[in-house]
Scaffold this active site. Structure first.
Site, short mmCIF file in Angstrom:
data_model
loop_
_atom_site.label_atom_id
_atom_site.label_comp_id
_atom_site.label_asym_id
_atom_site.label_seq_id
_atom_site.Cartn_x
_atom_site.Cartn_y
_atom_site.Cartn_z
CG ASP A 8 -1.83 -1.36 1.21
OD1 ASP A 8 -2.22 -1.73 0.41
OD2 ASP A 8 -1.84 -1.77 2.42
CG HIS A 39 -0.89 -2.24 -7.74
ND1 HIS A 39 -0.04 -2.99 -8.53
CD2 HIS A 39 -0.46 -2.47 -6.49
CE1 HIS A 39 0.68 -3.50 -7.67
NE2 HIS A 39 0.28 -3.37 -6.51
P1 IMP Z 1 -2.10 -12.59 1.76
O1 IMP Z 1 -1.13 -12.22 0.73
O2 IMP Z 1 -3.38 -12.20 1.41
O3 IMP Z 1 -1.82 -14.21 2.29
O4 IMP Z 1 -1.97 -11.83 3.19
C1 IMP Z 1 -0.90 -12.00 4.04
C2 IMP Z 1 -0.48 -10.58 4.50
O5 IMP Z 1 -0.13 -9.81 3.80
C3 IMP Z 1 -1.75 -9.98 5.40
O6 IMP Z 1 -1.22 -9.15 6.38
C4 IMP Z 1 -2.34 -8.99 4.21
O7 IMP Z 1 -2.90 -7.81 4.88
C5 IMP Z 1 -0.87 -8.77 3.70
N1 IMP Z 1 -0.91 -8.14 2.27
C6 IMP Z 1 -0.91 -9.00 1.32
N2 IMP Z 1 -0.98 -8.15 0.04
C7 IMP Z 1 -1.01 -6.96 0.30
C8 IMP Z 1 -1.09 -5.71 -0.10
O8 IMP Z 1 -1.07 -5.71 -1.32
N3 IMP Z 1 -1.22 -4.44 0.62
C9 IMP Z 1 -1.14 -4.66 2.13
N4 IMP Z 1 -0.94 -5.70 2.92
C10 IMP Z 1 -1.08 -6.72 1.92
#
Ligand code: IMP
Length: 448
Positions: free
Chosen positions: A18, A46
């Site tokens: 982010d 994005h």
């Molecule tokens: P997952 O990628 O959905 O397995 O999430 C794993 C961790 O990464 C969690 O804490 C999500 O909130 C964080 N996360 C995954 N992708 C993003 C992103 O694009 N922005 C912010 N946090 C992310």
């Protein structure tokens, strides 16, 4: 140093995602021919704002918003076919024809409904306090299947495997049994539903599925330039992030060669993206997190709500310990600071320069999330500024305190800040050095 716009460039996040990468990729896409996603999946969100219109893409490379650019989803990405189909529909509704400008690697892996069900049940079983706080997009279970191999389905299988439906039926039955055994519940998972979804999306995706590795090689041989669009952020990297509170892919420039399917030398320039403060969404240690009115002010002014899940993001001061670690690890050529405008109106701004852990002062970022969870920030405060920054277009015009803040970040990170963002719109940037051309809304000529 003289830099041509034709360099292959990587944009990636130095934090917990982010950071505002979407806007930067959109700007730099104007000077590149092919925009490549190399990691992650629909967990990314994005966004870019063009005038009053906001675009949020989770899987399609943001470069497809530019009529000249080709978007590639590389072998390292996990592809939810329903999300791709939905984004293609949405772009069409808004008058953007993707046509032949999208290529999806046959080597990429498919996120199927059982991955999302498993993701949700895993999280529920972990319980409050130790949950990863995933985006629920099935990312971890899909990458786990990829590594296990026998239970994986690749994008290419959609068009090349005659017995795919039967294999998927068996996989879903096995997963149902496993989830029941582990959690006493299979979350409503049904093979019939999975097969219907697969059928519905096969025809939508088929025209885009190809050997993107060969395509990229040919594109570069023909003189085209590549822009790699990193998803998530380095502190969420599966090897180097705040494990286990991470995502399941390689998020930085080190992930490009493997995830895009190109030689490592084809990352010629990289820009690490930070926010002027820190945010995190989901679980895991966050040393500089604030729980006060300043956090709420940052959240409101910065619109800090998840693009993928809508969750309010945790907000805090800039963490120079964590970010110096990611800078040293990834070695970006330059830094882009996003959301500088969000900090206007604060009397003073905190920067974390060290941690206190168990009575000791530490400046190296610990690899152990348990230690991080006990860390207290050592903060230095710098004066804030009252002026709104949204109308500024040159670094030289920044209020003195804002300029000093940027200089302090450069000194702490040991890298030049080549771009600062002062609002959500494309044009709201200050750019200099190698990224100066991006300052004219990404449409200017050569960089110096
Ligand atoms: P997952 O990628 O959905 O397995 O999430 C794993 C961790 O990464 C969690 O804490 C999500 O909130 C964080 N996360 C995954 N992708 C993003 C992103 O694009 N922005 C912010 N946090 C992310």
């Amino acid at each position: 140093m003289s830099r041509s716009r034709k360099q292959h460039t990587c944009v990636f996040g130095l934090g917990w995602g982010d950071e505002g990468k979407g806007k930067l990729v959109d700007l730099l896409a104007a000077g590149h021919d092919v925009v490549v996603r190399y990691n992650g999946g629909a967990n990314a969100g994005h966004t870019v704002q063009v005038g009053a219109v906001k675009f949020a893409l989770h899987l399609l490379p943001i470069g497809v918003l530019h009529a000249h650019a080709v978007g590639v989803i590389g072998p390292g990405v996990v592809v939810d076919p329903g999300v791709v189909a939905g984004e293609l529909d949405e772009l069409q509704r808004r008058g953007i024809e993707v046509g032949q400008r999208l290529k999806i690697s046959a080597r990429a892996h498919l996120v199927l409904p059982h991955h999302k069900v498993e993701d949700a049940l895993n999280e529920r079983a972990l319980g409050e306090g130790v949950q990863i706080g995933t985006t629920g997009r099935g990312i971890g279970p899909c990458y786990a299947d990829k590594m296990r191999r026998s239970t994986a389905v690749r994008v290419g299988d959609l068009v090349s495997e005659p017995g795919l439906a039967e294999r998927v039926r068996t996989l879903v039955e096995q997963r149902r049994a496993m989830l029941r055994a582990m959690y006493g519940d299979a979350g409503g998972l049904e093979a019939a539903g999975v097969l219907t979804e697969l059928d519905a999306t096969r025809d939508r995706l088929a025209p885009y599925i190809c050997d993107t590795t060969a395509y990229l090689r040919e594109a570069v041989e023909a003189g085209r330039s590549l822009l790699y669009e990193g998803a998530n952020g380095l502190l969420l990297d599966v090897n180097h992030g705040t494990y286990p509170y991470v995502t399941s892919s390689h998020t930085g420039p080190h992930g490009v060669a493997a995830g895009a399917g190109v030689p490592p030398a084809w990352v010629e320039y990289s820009v690490g993206v930070i926010k002027a403060y820190a945010t995190r969404v989901g679980g895991g240690p966050f040393v500089t997190e604030l729980h006060d009115a300043t956090a709420e002010r940052i959240r409101q002014r910065g619109r800090e709500y998840g693009t993928t899940t809508g969750r309010p993001r945790r907000c805090g001061w800039f963490d120079a310990v964590a970010t110096r670690y990611s800078v040293q690890l990834a070695g970006p050529d330059a830094i882009a600071v996003m959301h500088l405008d969000t900090l206007s109106g604060l009397e003073r701004i905190g920067i974390c320069t060290a941690y206190r852990i168990d009575g000791r002062t530490v400046t190296a970022f610990p690899g152990d999330s348990g230690l991080l969870a006990r860390a207290e920030p050592v903060l230095e405060y710098v004066p804030g500024w009252t002026e709104e920054l949204g109308d500024l277009r040159r670094f030289e015009d920044l209020p003195a305190s804002a300029a000093r803040y940027v200089e302090r970040l450069e000194a702490l990170l040991g890298k030049p800040v080549a771009l600062a963002s002062v609002g959500p719109e494309r044009a709201q940037v200050l750019a200099r050095g190698a990224l100066r051309w991006a300052g004219a809304g990404g449409t200017a000529g050569k960089a110096d």
